[in-house]
Write a protein that holds these residues in place. Structure first.
Motif, short mmCIF file in Angstrom:
data_model
loop_
_atom_site.label_atom_id
_atom_site.label_comp_id
_atom_site.label_asym_id
_atom_site.label_seq_id
_atom_site.Cartn_x
_atom_site.Cartn_y
_atom_site.Cartn_z
N ARG A 175 -8.42 1.95 1.77
CA ARG A 175 -9.23 3.16 1.84
C ARG A 175 -10.01 3.28 0.54
O ARG A 175 -9.50 2.98 -0.54
N LEU A 210 -8.32 5.22 -2.15
CA LEU A 210 -7.05 4.71 -2.65
C LEU A 210 -7.21 3.39 -3.40
O LEU A 210 -6.23 2.84 -3.90
N SER A 216 -0.06 7.45 5.82
CA SER A 216 0.18 6.45 4.78
C SER A 216 1.68 6.31 4.52
O SER A 216 2.42 7.29 4.60
N PHE A 242 -2.23 11.95 2.14
CA PHE A 242 -1.53 10.72 2.50
C PHE A 242 -1.04 10.72 3.95
O PHE A 242 -0.11 9.99 4.30
N ALA A 285 -0.01 -0.53 0.84
CA ALA A 285 0.04 0.92 1.05
C ALA A 285 -1.31 1.59 0.84
O ALA A 285 -1.38 2.82 0.73
N GLN A 286 -2.39 0.84 0.82
CA GLN A 286 -3.70 1.43 0.56
C GLN A 286 -4.40 1.92 1.82
O GLN A 286 -5.55 2.34 1.77
N ASN A 287 -3.70 1.88 2.95
CA ASN A 287 -4.28 2.43 4.17
C ASN A 287 -3.15 2.88 5.09
O ASN A 287 -2.23 3.54 4.67
N ARG A 288 -3.16 2.46 6.34
CA ARG A 288 -2.20 2.95 7.33
C ARG A 288 -0.81 2.37 7.09
O ARG A 288 -0.65 1.27 6.55
N ASP A 289 0.19 3.11 7.54
CA ASP A 289 1.58 2.67 7.43
C ASP A 289 1.80 1.47 8.35
O ASP A 289 1.64 1.55 9.56
N LYS A 339 3.40 8.78 1.92
CA LYS A 339 3.86 10.12 2.28
C LYS A 339 5.38 10.20 2.28
O LYS A 339 5.95 11.27 2.01
N LYS A 372 -7.06 -1.63 9.70
CA LYS A 372 -6.13 -0.59 9.28
C LYS A 372 -5.36 -0.96 8.02
O LYS A 372 -4.69 -0.12 7.44
N TYR A 373 -5.45 -2.23 7.61
CA TYR A 373 -4.83 -2.66 6.36
C TYR A 373 -5.85 -2.77 5.23
O TYR A 373 -5.47 -3.02 4.08
#
Length: 362
Positions: free
Chosen positions: A278, A281, A304, A301, A114-118, A307, A274-275
């Motif tokens: 960030r 984060l 993310s 978020f 969960a440290q970047n994109r969903d 959210k 994307k994984y």
């Protein structure tokens, strides 16, 4: 719809083998880390395991797990026309050891995934592209799922040979370790299947012994009500005070049982940027996170998976971490939230102030 290309007058087995090979090659081109194939009826044991889990109340507040049990326990019932299930792995491996962050008590620890994109969005787009290709090439129907339907992904993935469900109940792979998402593509196309993956845990108990809350009543069993991932993501309202100290500085999810797995020696960092974590984060300051209002939370978020739980539940988690931090500099931050409109946030704030005040007076 495109005309189906059977590529010669071979037997049904030849055609199934051909499309399996073509599909696997295409999946690799799309960026999936691994792909295996099974049948919808390959996991008859799921229904009994699911019912036992529910009967013991291990699902806690996740009432949706008790819904559509017929589908969750029998993938063949989800879409009776399906003849094959393609299970795909998406590597999200980190380039750091998540366990080292647990010592940084004034920073929040967010689960690696969960440290970047969903991942739901990233993986599903890739899966849909693969599905569209298969429909165009082989004149078949498909349905794709990425943790968004009553599909027993882990059981199907083991039956397909992607890995095996370890003693922590998560999937483990000899090639990818423990850091990968699962996607499922159901199709009406007959495909050649792969052999199931046997269990390779042996006598290892590392994942069971590291759990801070003793969430595993026995190997291969999880009581979600004690799991930190459940408590910080799914559980609504205050967390049992007896469990709060064990949360440490984990504010969204927990990677302990995954990170300690010895099969991670074969894991590699994800090629999907994307994984990658960030920067903001990777080790966020707890004080800054606690002050987020709803608007700021949603903006910070955006895109993310975090959210989804909303500001109130997230700030509740942050306040538990603040209470566990031992950092008296956070007392003003927590004190400012003792009258928060959300009862769980206000309760967490008062608890945090009490913990830190005791530390300040010691």
């Amino acid at each position: 719809m495109a005309e189906r290309r059977d590529h010669g007058a071979g037997t049904g087995a030849d055609v199934a083998a051909h499309w399996s090979a073509q599909l696997k090659a295409r999946a690799r081109t799309e960026g999936f880390s691994a792909v295996r194939i099974t049948r919808p009826d390959a996991v008859p044991e799921v229904m009994g395991r699911l019912q036992a889990f529910l009967d013991k109340g291990y699902h806690g507040q996740m009432g949706w797990l008790a819904e559509r049990v017929a589908w969750r326990g029998d993938p063949a019932a989800l879409w009776p026309e399906a003849r094959s299930v393609v299970m795909l792995a998406e590597n999200y491996g980190p380039d750091f050891d998540p366990l080292t962050r647990l010592d940084w008590r004034e920073d929040g620890v967010i689960s690696v995934y969960a440290q970047n994109r969903d991942y739901h969005d990233v993986a599903k787009k890739r899966l849909k592209r693969l599905g569209r290709w298969l429909v165009a090439e082989a004149e078949c129907e498909i349905k794709v799922f990425v943790d968004t339907a009553p599909v027993p992904e882990k059981a199907l993935a083991q039956a397909a040979g992607l890995g095996w469900q370890g003693k922590h109940t998560n999937l483990v792979s000899r090639e990818l370790g423990a850091w990968f998402f699962l996607g499922a593509l159901f199709t009406t196309l007959e495909l050649e299947t792969d052999a199931p993956e046997p269990d390779h845990c042996g006598s290892c108990r590392a994942c069971l012994e590291i759990c801070p809350t003793d969430a595993f009543p026995a190997p291969y069993q999880l009581d979600a009500r004690r799991c930190i991932s459940y408590l910080t993501i799914e559980h609504k309202g205050p967390v049992d005070e007896a469990l709060r100290p064990a949360l440490g500085n984990r504010i969204y999810g927990c990677d302990d049982c995954l990170a300690v797995c010895p099969w991670n020696k074969f894991a590699e960092r994800s090629a999907e940027v994307k994984y990658h974590a960030r920067a903001d984060l990777h080790a966020p300051d707890l004080g800054a996170l606690a002050t987020l209002d709803d608007v700021a939370f949603r903006a910070f978020f955006s895109g993310s998976p975090i959210k989804r739980i909303g500001r109130d539940r997230f700030v509740r988690n942050v306040l538990y971490a603040i209470g566990n931090s031992g950092a008296v500099r956070f007392i003003p931050v927590a004190s400012g939230l003792c009258e928060d409109p959300d009862p769980a946030v206000a309760d967490a704030a008062r608890w945090a102030v009490l913990q830190l005040s005791r530390r300040d007076q010691a």
